[in-house]
Design an enzyme around this catalytic site. Structure first.
Site, PDB file in Angstrom:
ATOM      1  N   CYS A   1       0.271  11.013  -1.489  1.00 12.95           N
ATOM      2  CA  CYS A   1      -1.034  10.532   0.446  1.00 12.95           C
ATOM      3  C   CYS A   1       0.108  10.125   0.781  1.00 12.95           C
ATOM      4  O   CYS A   1       0.739   9.176   1.810  1.00 12.95           O
ATOM      5  CB  CYS A   1      -1.491   9.399  -0.850  1.00 12.95           C
ATOM      6  SG  CYS A   1      -3.231   9.804  -1.464  1.00 12.95           S
ATOM      7  N   ALA A   2       1.892   9.344   0.457  1.00 10.26           N
ATOM      8  CA  ALA A   2       2.505   8.560   1.078  1.00 10.26           C
ATOM      9  C   ALA A   2       3.170   9.995   1.641  1.00 10.26           C
ATOM     10  O   ALA A   2       3.266   9.518   3.440  1.00 10.26           O
ATOM     11  CB  ALA A   2       3.612   8.294  -0.226  1.00 10.26           C
TER      12      ALA A   2
END
Length: 436
Positions: A391-392
């Site tokens: 996600c980052a």
């Protein structure tokens, strides 16, 4: 037809640009030994997983089981390896049908096998439907929220930190601590809502109660609702420890079942991902009806970058993280908000802040890795490291975003403006809050 080894199969999909070395259980190797990234395919099950699901689900299954590994990869934070793998994108090749047929034939020449999914994998969409869990029905939402959140509270605290806040923090600087940034996010929400002591706030999808604590300490009367039993237990114990029972309460309840109304404000922080796009109109209508005239809504959610991509998550996210989760673009969300009758006062994109938040969560998971494995088992601990690091990277690449929408329910009778001319929540603003 000559049987293919693993390196032959990889060469169908990837140019040998020197950026990666892949070694396999069958003795084959792809790419130079001095490549910056080394991937080991440790057994045949990894290959069968990829043939069954040649996408993120197949790769995730193999990684979570330890069927593929990398000496450069940190299980609690695989971000750096992910970033280097993204550099392979220009080297990807589009295989032709004949080559794909060769791969399948070669694999199944050793026997047709469909290995079981990891034990931590959730049911498929089809199986959930067969069990009567319709997406975004009350029963379906209760089951999917419980699947994600009713884990060990201690495990969540390992990576969330003392704030137990599982949503995007707000940073003034990348050097800010996670706790500072999470407090700033809670304060930003409350400042935008511009509540005074004694006002009533409903927090939809309240998590472990950090908003309830923050709001109650300002003298705001706050009700939080969540479908996760573990969150309710943690939140109410926290409220009791702080001596805030007269101002704050958390219930295990669907937001649609909250009997109270006439709230001065409602916030929904990181909950909309569970609602489902076709249910947005009824969701915002429910909120609209629970607000007083001139009441405010702060809606905070992960978003798509545009409206041309599908709403549903991929198979990996659907089975392991957020079953039935859906994302929409900011424009689509704004349209529904407007059509419900709200006036949108402000919209803010916090994409960069979520990447920083996730990096801090990954660091915390690495620091508490041994305890995480003890609590959850290594596959599930690996899962959270994989999910958060991925996600980052996607926030950094602007593949996804996160937006806050500040809205007002207009007073159709008085037709009176109820908020200042300029943003009242900005620190250097000379405008005083309207309710101060």
């Amino acid at each position: 037809m000559t049987a293919m080894n693993v390196a032959d199969m990889v060469s169908i999909f990837l140019k040998n640009s020197g950026k990666i070395n892949i070694t396999a259980f069958d003795g084959s190797s792809f790419g130079p030994q001095d490549a910056p990234v080394h991937i080991s395919v440790n057994n045949s099950r990894a290959v069968y997983y990829m043939v069954d699901h040649p996408n993120d689900l197949g790769l995730a299954r193999a990684y979570l089981q330890g069927d593929i590994s990398s000496p450069e990869l940190v299980p609690g934070d695989p971000y750096e390896v992910f970033k280097q793998l993204m550099a392979l994108k220009p080297d990807l090749k589009k295989p032709n049908p004949a080559d794909l047929a060769r791969i399948v034939t070669s694999v199944y020449s050793h026997g047709i096998r469909h290995p079981e999914a990891p034990s931590i994998e959730g049911p498929s969409r089809w199986k959930r439907r067969a069990e009567g869990l319709l997406p975004h029905s009350k029963a379906g939402d209760e089951a999917t929220v419980s699947y994600h959140y009713d884990q060990s509270n201690e495990f969540y605290r390992l990576f969330l930190g003392p704030s137990m806040t599982y949503t995007c923090a707000v940073f003034d600087s990348p050097q800010d601590s996670l706790e500072e940034a999470q407090e700033r996010k809670l304060d930003l929400v409350l400042d935008k809502l511009d509540l005074k002591p004694g006002d009533r706030l409903l927090d939809i999808g309240c998590g472990w109660g950090s908003m309830e604590i923050r709001a109650a300490k300002r003298g705001i009367r706050v009700l939080g609702v969540t479908l996760a039993a573990e969150q309710v237990k943690w939140a109410n114990e926290w409220i009791k420890r702080e001596g805030l029972e007269d101002l704050a309460e958390v219930r295990q309840m669907d937001y649609r079942d909250v009997p109270e109304g006439d709230f001065d404000a409602i916030c929904s922080i990181g909950m909309m991902e569970h609602v489902g796009f076709k249910h947005y109109p009824s969701y915002f209508k429910e909120i609209f009806d629970k607000l007083k005239p001139n009441g405010r809504l702060l809606n905070h959610q992960i978003t798509r970058v545009n409206s041309t991509t599908g709403k549903a998550a991929g198979e990996f996210i659907d089975r392991y993280i957020f079953p039935d989760g859906q994302l929409a673009s900011p424009g689509e969300i704004e349209t529904v908000i407007h059509d419900t009758g709200f006036e949108i006062v402000n919209q803010e994109n916090l994409r960069q802040h979520y990447a920083l938040t996730l990096h801090d969560w990954n660091k915390n998971l690495v620091a508490g890795w041994d305890r995480a494995v003890e609590l959850m088992g290594e596959p599930k601990a690996r899962l959270w490291g994989l999910y958060m690091a991925g996600c980052a990277l996607n926030f950094e690449l602007n593949n996804i975003q996160v937006h806050q929408f500040l809205c007002v329910r207009p007073d159709s009778e008085t037709m009176t403006d109820t908020y200042p001319l300029r943003p009242w929540w900005v620190e250097d603003s000379t405008v005083k809050p309207s309710k101060a």
